[in-house]
Design an enzyme around this catalytic site. Structure first.
Site, PDB file in Angstrom:
ATOM      1  N   LYS A  68      46.430 -31.095  78.787  1.00 23.00           N
ATOM      2  CA  LYS A  68      45.369 -31.294  79.770  1.00 23.00           C
ATOM      3  C   LYS A  68      45.878 -32.052  81.000  1.00 23.00           C
ATOM      4  CE  LYS A  68      40.791 -33.361  80.328  1.00 23.00           C
ATOM      5  NZ  LYS A  68      39.712 -34.143  79.731  1.00 23.00           N
ATOM      6  N   GLN A  69      46.623 -33.121  80.748  1.00 27.53           N
ATOM      7  CA  GLN A  69      47.010 -33.993  81.868  1.00 27.53           C
ATOM      8  C   GLN A  69      48.307 -34.700  81.537  1.00 27.53           C
ATOM      9  OE1 GLN A  69      43.293 -36.072  80.763  1.00 27.53           O
ATOM     10  NE2 GLN A  69      44.283 -37.891  81.577  1.00 27.53           N
ATOM     11  N   TRP A  94      39.873 -46.003  80.869  1.00 27.02           N
ATOM     12  CA  TRP A  94      41.202 -46.523  81.231  1.00 27.02           C
ATOM     13  C   TRP A  94      41.490 -46.282  82.704  1.00 27.02           C
ATOM     14  CZ3 TRP A  94      46.226 -43.384  80.898  1.00 27.02           C
ATOM     15  CH2 TRP A  94      45.987 -42.024  81.107  1.00 27.02           C
ATOM     16  N   ASP A  95      40.704 -45.411  83.334  1.00 25.72           N
ATOM     17  CA  ASP A  95      40.845 -45.127  84.763  1.00 25.72           C
ATOM     18  C   ASP A  95      40.927 -46.441  85.553  1.00 25.72           C
ATOM     19  OD1 ASP A  95      39.634 -43.066  83.284  1.00 25.72           O
ATOM     20  OD2 ASP A  95      38.757 -42.131  85.048  1.00 25.72           O
ATOM     21  N   GLU A 119      44.052 -34.967  76.057  1.00 27.72           N
ATOM     22  CA  GLU A 119      42.992 -34.923  75.041  1.00 27.72           C
ATOM     23  C   GLU A 119      42.859 -33.566  74.345  1.00 27.72           C
ATOM     24  OE1 GLU A 119      39.664 -36.135  77.432  1.00 27.72           O
ATOM     25  OE2 GLU A 119      40.083 -38.259  77.116  1.00 27.72           O
TER      26      GLU A 119
HETATM   27  C1  BGC Z   1      40.131 -37.585  81.080  1.00 29.58           C
HETATM   28  C2  BGC Z   1      40.292 -39.038  80.724  1.00 29.58           C
HETATM   29  C3  BGC Z   1      39.523 -39.860  81.710  1.00 29.58           C
HETATM   30  C4  BGC Z   1      38.068 -39.422  81.744  1.00 29.58           C
HETATM   31  C5  BGC Z   1      37.268 -40.156  82.796  1.00 29.58           C
HETATM   32  C6  BGC Z   1      38.651 -37.233  81.075  1.00 29.58           C
HETATM   33  O1  BGC Z   1      38.477 -35.916  81.472  1.00 29.58           O
HETATM   34  O2  BGC Z   1      40.818 -36.774  80.170  1.00 29.58           O
HETATM   35  O3  BGC Z   1      41.661 -39.392  80.759  1.00 29.58           O
HETATM   36  O4  BGC Z   1      39.605 -41.200  81.375  1.00 29.58           O
HETATM   37  O5  BGC Z   1      37.986 -38.055  82.031  1.00 29.58           O
HETATM   38  O6  BGC Z   1      37.797 -39.953  84.075  1.00 29.58           O
END
Ligand code: BGC
Length: 718
Positions: A573-574, A321-322, A463
């Site tokens: 996490k984010q 999704w980045d 996540e």
């Molecule tokens: C993140 C995801 C991201 C992926 C690739 C993961 O660590 O939690 O949101 O899409 O890394 O960058």
């Protein structure tokens, strides 16, 4: 400080991996890691190709690294001279953002080795390097250069059945194991002095030895050209590589470099953000855009960008999704054609998403969490290895991170909103949105005892909390996707295009169901409330980040899944709720955003490089850009500092960070400058932090470049 380059002095073995990322050169077709000319597999030298994948046995499927045709190692009086093995008296390594080149300058006792390297922005298949050798004493010198086929792979090898040709142009050809795709690399050289040449092929490649009597104080210049083609480019990749190397040697290094520089200059004219007031920030922003440009697929019409760019095989070279949430915004404002290329990749890979949904028993399009070519799902069931037991851990990213389909629909809709251009919708974008909405329709649960409709058993952007109910980000994305699908007919009032599409997809009944579903699924928010990230989040242990970090038994331990230290706590996490607020700004008052920001920010580990961007952007929106500053610096300097996590459990996840690179531009332009473009009309709402005096940047609107200047007193547009 030179804001257009970054130099590191001295050599430290432990920087090898990070420097490979930091000093990467690339052109979207391939990336060449920032390693020394004389380095190989053990120092992670690699030529990473975009969009070519291979699986070796049951190991993880990953992108293919091509043979390295820029390899060159010098011997002086029979002794090999190589950084890391030979003591260097002085050493510097530089990446030049504006010109798109890498250089090194190393002084060993008998010789000074300088080189300048680039992956041509003007000719996607070409790599060039100029070596300048200056000797401190008369000696017998020999340069071994050629195409190394014993290459670094994480889950390889991927190339088999090599054949070599050792004319004045060297050629190595092989095929991938899984799909039998031919891959070819050629090499030519041009020495500016007399030397004897011998050629040989061995088990590790095809080489030439150039020997000469070197005189003290004199400089010897050798230009090396290498070309890479695969069967995806041409039926006869070997022939193409061979002939390109021949032409390159004829054109010469200087003229190839000037074409390359002109191509880079054009990219900067379309995108450079002039930041006045803090040189460090200006340089970090240049570095971010440099890394983005180096991996952007300008050579293709439908391709996207892997989560670690072209810095290696990390994250299986997959697209996340980045691309839609962190990269698309940069390109849609600066180079809309490229934004289309990223989205066309999703349109072209719709069959993969339909297949994935069907495999899980759903209808519509469930896009891969880690997308490889053709929309194949690269994410495995066991995506983490436990550091204690060394056993694979069942993770649910691929099964449950269903917001991905909504993220793609979001970007398609944004493309239309920003540009007013309907062409992508006609080219398949509308169909993608409809199929994503259909997926949510079949994925939603309704209950017999209430009129509630829910998305249960999902994973949101955070996540660390797996398999939760009603993650508000996910529900919001799904509802938005459904709303877009319902608005689609209004975009095509006078044409049969949409009616035909509805017929083709047999969508009539679904359309009516979606109308009923939308009000039931769309989350309702109250003014000023703390929005609960998912059902039951607020009942989890409320402890601080350091307490949770203190519970780690191993720093590489994964924080999520059942046993992870964060899973039972409110530590995330984010950005998750805050990411939703960043993406739907008109739906939340400043007061609500600020309250939630102050609640969630201290509870966020920022364990993903995607996180800080969202916090910075929202802090600007509620008028506190100074709160955004630290997040901006962290995001923009990630690949200069070598930041970000390198491990998830036992899995290496290092490399460059395209999402953060895009995030840096997003914070500067959409956050600090408050740029907003709707239907080709532009406005700004400056929220400059005290460190920045002004920002000046180009935006491409309906094919024309305009330049926006933002200061503490307001903004102007030329
Ligand atoms: C993140 C995801 C991201 C992926 C690739 C993961 O660590 O939690 O949101 O899409 O890394 O960058």
């Amino acid at each position: 400080m030179d804001i257009w380059s970054y130099t590191q002095s001295g050599y430290r073995e432990e920087d090898t991996v990070t420097n490979g990322n930091r000093f990467l050169v690339g052109n979207g077709y391939m990336g060449y890691r920032g390693t020394m000319d004389e380095w190989g597999k053990s120092e992670f030298a690699a030529v990473n190709l975009a969009g070519v994948y291979d699986q070796n046995g049951d190991k993880w499927r990953e992108p293919v690294n091509a043979p390295n045709g820029l390899f060159a190692v010098l011997s002086v009086n029979g002794e090999t001279v190589a950084l890391g093995k030979t003591t260097a008296q002085k050493h510097t390594q530089t990446v030049h953002f504006r010109r798109g080149t890498h250089s090194r300058d190393t002084l060993f006792a008998p010789v000074r080795i300088r080189s300048e390297r680039f992956v041509s922005m003007a000719e996607k298949h070409l790599l060039c390097s100029r070596l300048t050798l200056t000797f401190s004493e008369d000696c017998q010198a020999e340069l071994l250069t050629g195409i190394v086929t014993d290459i670094w792979d994480i889950n390889g090898p991927h190339l088999f059945n090599y054949t070599y040709q050792a004319d004045s142009i060297l050629l190595a050809e092989a095929r991938t194991g899984e799909l039998n795709i031919p891959v070819a690399a050629a090499q030519s050289v041009k020495a500016g002095f007399d030397c004897a040449e011998k050629r040989e092929s061995t088990e590790t490649g095809v080489y030439r030895r150039l020997s000469f009597n070197a005189e003290a104080g004199k400089s010897y210049v050798i230009d090396i050209f290498s070309a890479v083609f695969t069967g995806l480019d041409d039926k006869e990749p070997g022939k193409q590589a061979y002939s390109l190397c021949q032409k390159a040697a004829e054109s010469g290094f200087e003229s190839l470099l000037s074409a390359h520089r002109a191509a880079w200059e054009e990219l900067w004219q379309n995108s450079a953000v002039e930041l006045q007031g803090c040189d460090e920030a200006a340089r970090a922003l240049n570095a971010s855009l440099y890394h983005l440009h180096s991996i952007a697929p300008r050579h293709a019409s439908a391709l996207s960008i892997p989560a670690r760019g072209l810095s290696g095989q990390t994250y299986k070279g997959a697209v996340f999704w980045d691309s839609e949430i962190f990269l698309f915004p940069v390109f849609v404002h600066t180079e809309p054609e490229l934004a289309k290329t990223l989205l066309r990749y999703r349109i072209e890979t719709l069959p993969g998403a339909l297949k994935k949904a069907a495999e899980y028993g759903y209808r519509g399009a469930f896009y891969p969490w880690e997308s490889q070519e053709g929309g194949a799902e690269g994410c495995t069931d066991y995506n983490v290895v436990d550091v204690f037991t060394h056993r694979p851990v069942r993770t649910y990213f691929r099964d449950k991170q269903i917001h991905i389909s909504g993220d793609i629909a979001y970007a398609l809709w944004r493309y239309y909103e920003i540009t007013g251009d309907l062409s992508l919708m006609r080219e398949g974008g509308a169909e993608v949105i409809l199929q994503c909405a259909r997926f949510y329709l079949s994925r939603a649960h309704s209950r017999l005892d209430t009129d509630k409709v829910e998305l249960l058993d999902v994973i949101g952007p955070d996540e660390y909390h797996e398999r939760v109910g009603n993650n508000v980000f996910t529900n919001q994305m799904a509802a938005h996707c459904i709303a877009c699908s319902l608005e689609l007919p209004e975009l095509f009032p006078d044409s049969s295009f949409f009616d035909d599409l509805i017929k083709k997809l047999d969508y009539e009944d679904d359309f009516n169901l979606l109308k009923k579903l939308l009000p039931l699924l769309r989350p309702a928010f109250e003014e000023g409330e703390i929005i609960e990230q998912f059902d039951g989040y607020l009942e989890l242990e409320d402890c601080d980040l350091e307490t949770v970090r203190g519970r780690l038994l191993d720093e590489r331990e994964y924080w999520g899944t059942n046993h992870g230290v964060a899973a039972h706590t409110r530590i995330i996490k984010q950005a998750d709720v805050i990411a939703m607020m960043a993406l739907f700004p008109s739906q939340f008052s400043d007061k609500t955003v600020e309250r939630n920001w102050r609640f969630y920010e201290p509870r966020t580990e920022h364990g993903s490089s995607l996180s800080s961007c969202m916090y910075a952007l929202t802090a600007c929106r509620f008028g506190q850009p100074d709160l955004a500053w630290e997040h901006f610096i962290k995001t923009a300097s990630i690949d200069l500092e070598g930041g970000g996590k390198n491990w998830a459990g036992e899995i290496y996840i290092g490399g460059t960070h395209p999402a953060a690179n895009g995030g840096a531009w997003i914070i500067a332009v959409l956050g600090f400058a408050g740029l907003s473009v709707l239907n080709g009309e532009l406005t700004a709402n400056p929220r400059l932090p005290s460190q920045i005096k002004s920002l000046r940047f180009p935006v491409t609107l309906r094919g024309k470049r305009v330049c926006v200047t933002v200061t503490h007193d307001g903004w102007t547009v030329e």
